[in-house]
Design a protein around this motif. Sequence first.
Motif, mmCIF file in Angstrom:
data_model
loop_
_atom_site.group_PDB
_atom_site.id
_atom_site.type_symbol
_atom_site.label_atom_id
_atom_site.label_comp_id
_atom_site.label_asym_id
_atom_site.label_seq_id
_atom_site.Cartn_x
_atom_site.Cartn_y
_atom_site.Cartn_z
ATOM 1 N N GLU A 45 0.870 -1.175 0.000
ATOM 2 C CA GLU A 45 0.000 0.000 0.000
ATOM 3 C C GLU A 45 0.907 1.224 0.000
ATOM 4 O OE1 GLU A 45 -3.601 2.057 2.558
ATOM 5 O OE2 GLU A 45 -2.455 0.432 3.444
ATOM 6 N N LEU A 46 0.645 2.141 -0.929
ATOM 7 C CA LEU A 46 1.454 3.351 -1.069
ATOM 8 C C LEU A 46 0.615 4.542 -0.645
ATOM 9 C CD1 LEU A 46 2.925 2.583 -4.607
ATOM 10 C CD2 LEU A 46 3.829 1.888 -2.386
ATOM 11 N N GLY A 47 0.770 4.971 0.564
ATOM 12 C CA GLY A 47 -0.042 6.069 1.065
ATOM 13 C C GLY A 47 -1.504 5.663 1.161
ATOM 14 N N LYS A 48 -2.391 6.623 0.972
ATOM 15 C CA LYS A 48 -3.835 6.363 1.071
ATOM 16 C C LYS A 48 -4.496 6.181 -0.285
ATOM 17 C CE LYS A 48 -4.199 7.206 5.548
ATOM 18 N NZ LYS A 48 -4.085 6.081 6.424
ATOM 19 N N GLU A 49 -3.767 6.456 -1.394
ATOM 20 C CA GLU A 49 -4.408 6.470 -2.706
ATOM 21 C C GLU A 49 -3.970 5.368 -3.656
ATOM 22 O OE1 GLU A 49 -4.191 10.278 -4.542
ATOM 23 O OE2 GLU A 49 -4.935 11.321 -2.782
ATOM 24 N N HIS A 50 -2.835 4.700 -3.396
ATOM 25 C CA HIS A 50 -2.315 3.738 -4.352
ATOM 26 C C HIS A 50 -1.866 2.448 -3.683
ATOM 27 C CE1 HIS A 50 -1.669 7.646 -6.373
ATOM 28 N NE2 HIS A 50 -1.997 6.970 -7.444
ATOM 29 N N GLY A 107 5.819 8.927 0.294
ATOM 30 C CA GLY A 107 5.383 8.774 1.672
ATOM 31 C C GLY A 107 5.726 7.393 2.191
ATOM 32 N N LYS A 108 4.972 6.946 3.171
ATOM 33 C CA LYS A 108 5.211 5.638 3.774
ATOM 34 C C LYS A 108 4.547 4.550 2.933
ATOM 35 C CE LYS A 108 5.572 7.184 8.525
ATOM 36 N NZ LYS A 108 4.997 7.114 9.874
ATOM 37 N N ALA A 109 5.271 3.458 2.767
ATOM 38 C CA ALA A 109 4.730 2.276 2.105
ATOM 39 C C ALA A 109 4.512 1.210 3.171
ATOM 40 C CB ALA A 109 5.699 1.772 1.047
ATOM 41 N N TYR A 110 3.482 0.398 2.962
ATOM 42 C CA TYR A 110 3.160 -0.672 3.898
ATOM 43 C C TYR A 110 3.063 -1.976 3.134
ATOM 44 C CZ TYR A 110 1.846 3.328 6.719
ATOM 45 O OH TYR A 110 1.863 4.509 7.389
ATOM 46 N N LEU A 111 3.748 -2.999 3.604
ATOM 47 C CA LEU A 111 3.646 -4.320 3.010
ATOM 48 C C LEU A 111 2.343 -4.938 3.490
ATOM 49 C CD1 LEU A 111 4.942 -6.647 1.383
ATOM 50 C CD2 LEU A 111 5.979 -7.405 3.541
#
Length: 123
Positions: A45-50, A107-111
């Motif tokens: 997940e890349l931020g809130k939009e992607h 921004g922050k990425a989440y696995l």
Amino acid sequence: MESRVELHKDIIEEKKRKKGLLEAIKEAIRESKPDFKFAGVTIFELGKEHAVALFLDEEENPITDMLIDIKKDITIKNPKEFRVKIKPEPQGMLHYELYEDGKTYEGKAYLLTPWIPYDEIIK
């Protein structure tokens, strides 16, 4: 091959509500009908939009990737239309830079998951 596929917003919104973002992304991948074989997918997940889905072979080598625009409910199948860099930061955090449609996001990425097998995506 179409490089952009419009997704059915009602289906995606329902999946988001019922099973969360990961299920919505799996549905987006199914709807985009990948025309290549892969063994599994890693999703960030890349931020809130992607979100970006990285398709892997049996040895976990990257094959290609797909960008999912969560806000606009669009998948971008052609990796020439975007570029993503995910870099580790101190304390185990991930940072991303995304270039798409002449815009830069970072921004922050989440696995979200390190591995989803082909059979779980393509049912």
